[in-house]
Motif scaffolding. Sequence first.
Motif, short mmCIF file in Angstrom:
data_model
loop_
_atom_site.label_atom_id
_atom_site.label_comp_id
_atom_site.label_asym_id
_atom_site.label_seq_id
_atom_site.Cartn_x
_atom_site.Cartn_y
_atom_site.Cartn_z
N SER A 107 -25.63 66.67 3.58
CA SER A 107 -25.38 65.30 3.11
C SER A 107 -24.73 65.31 1.73
O SER A 107 -23.83 64.51 1.44
CB SER A 107 -26.71 64.52 3.05
OG SER A 107 -27.30 64.43 4.32
N CYS A 167 -20.95 65.54 1.58
CA CYS A 167 -20.15 64.33 1.79
C CYS A 167 -19.64 63.72 0.49
O CYS A 167 -18.61 63.03 0.48
CB CYS A 167 -20.97 63.28 2.55
SG CYS A 167 -21.46 63.74 4.22
N LEU A 168 -20.36 63.96 -0.60
CA LEU A 168 -20.01 63.32 -1.86
C LEU A 168 -18.70 63.84 -2.43
O LEU A 168 -18.05 63.16 -3.23
CB LEU A 168 -21.13 63.56 -2.89
CG LEU A 168 -22.50 62.99 -2.55
CD1 LEU A 168 -23.49 63.30 -3.66
CD2 LEU A 168 -22.44 61.49 -2.30
N MET A 182 -16.11 61.68 -0.97
CA MET A 182 -16.44 60.29 -1.23
C MET A 182 -15.96 59.83 -2.59
O MET A 182 -15.68 58.64 -2.80
CB MET A 182 -17.95 60.09 -1.11
CG MET A 182 -18.43 58.65 -1.24
SD MET A 182 -20.22 58.55 -1.27
CE MET A 182 -20.50 57.99 -2.94
N SER A 228 -19.13 68.12 7.50
CA SER A 228 -19.77 67.02 6.77
C SER A 228 -18.81 66.36 5.79
O SER A 228 -18.81 65.13 5.62
CB SER A 228 -21.00 67.53 6.01
OG SER A 228 -21.95 68.06 6.90
N GLY A 257 -17.85 62.62 6.15
CA GLY A 257 -18.08 61.73 5.01
C GLY A 257 -16.88 60.87 4.72
O GLY A 257 -17.01 59.68 4.39
N PHE A 305 -17.47 56.92 4.84
CA PHE A 305 -17.40 56.17 3.59
C PHE A 305 -16.12 55.34 3.47
O PHE A 305 -16.12 54.30 2.81
CB PHE A 305 -17.55 57.12 2.40
CG PHE A 305 -18.95 57.63 2.23
CD1 PHE A 305 -19.98 56.76 1.93
CD2 PHE A 305 -19.25 58.98 2.38
CE1 PHE A 305 -21.29 57.22 1.78
CE2 PHE A 305 -20.54 59.45 2.23
CZ PHE A 305 -21.56 58.57 1.94
#
Length: 384
Positions: free
Chosen positions: A17, A20-21, A24, A141, A145, A149
């Motif tokens: 998870s 994903c940033l 993003m 991921s 993401g 997003f």
Amino acid sequence: MMKSRSTSKLAGFTLLSVACLTIMVGCVIVPGLPSIASALGLPTSASWLVTTPSLGVVLFGPMVGRLIERAGLRRALCIGLFLYGLLGVIGVFLRGPYVVLGDRLLLGGATAIVMSAGTGMISALYEGSARLGMIAKQGMSIELGGVIFLSIGGVLAASGWQFPFLLYLVAWVMLAMVWMFVPDVDLQSDGDAQGQSAPVSAGLKLVFFSASASMILFFTGIIALPLMLGSLELSEAQTGYFLSFISLVAVVAASQMPRVARSIGENQTLVFAFVCYVVAHAIFALSPSILSAVCGGIAMGCGFGFSVPLVNHMTVEQSPVAQRGRHLAYLSMSIFLGQFLSSFIDIVASNTQHVFVTAFILGCFAVATVSITHHRLRARAGSR
């Protein structure tokens, strides 16, 4: 050091998870970019809101490596997640180009911490084929993401330009998850002295080059494709669906990367990824049509899916344990440098077709460079 067999599923899910940033950081504001740029006082510099975090990763990368070595992976990841959420959400309250872009630059630094420490945690908690599988899932991921997003950011932007910034607070949710589910690890478990300085090997330099080249070729396509698709009379919504389709292809390719790498070898897989990019940009340049765009999109998604997770894995495998944090920071710099440089392709190309031709030439250069350099490194190792 804790290994993959004792790492909980919640810890693995948390680290995926966190991945994903990385994508993003720019994509959450893309759907509402014109209105957001106008509201923040940058009506003529909207693209800089997206690209400045990439520059921040490049500039702060060396400091990130030292932070990870001194603070440790888990603590550095927590620091990065806290700063990511804070610097992301306060952007809604800032006005004027210098303050806003300064904040976006610092947000890039936080992204570098999250990206490097997150991959470092995976490398420490997993080993062997389990590590390669997790890094492949990390690449999946990242692309998922982007799909998720971008979609949520578009929905929030429709309600008001301020609301996409709330997505940055997801980092604080992930901070809590890291604190609860991800165990601490010791970078020094293999006996390497912390802070020991060692030159970057020729093999790692080739990996960093490959990371930058892959991102240049991928994001050049992402930047130029909306213009080409617009000329084919696709709407903005249809263009968005097409870009999401490329991301989904990349997810599938990343899932197959470990199998391909075990079958033909890591460097050959990297060469194959660049061949996919070459095919994609050749198709886009020579035959602009819906059918050819779909074929080119599949090739471009494969190029990303086979290269980006692989360079993460190769960096981990070729780095001494005590140097992994620093080398992963260098990798983050290489990846985002490529993303940043892709926005300047239009300076040397006068129209969309020339953009694709330029990318095609760069792709051929990357294929030759990776192939020749790998051959020389292998010959040098064999002569010892």
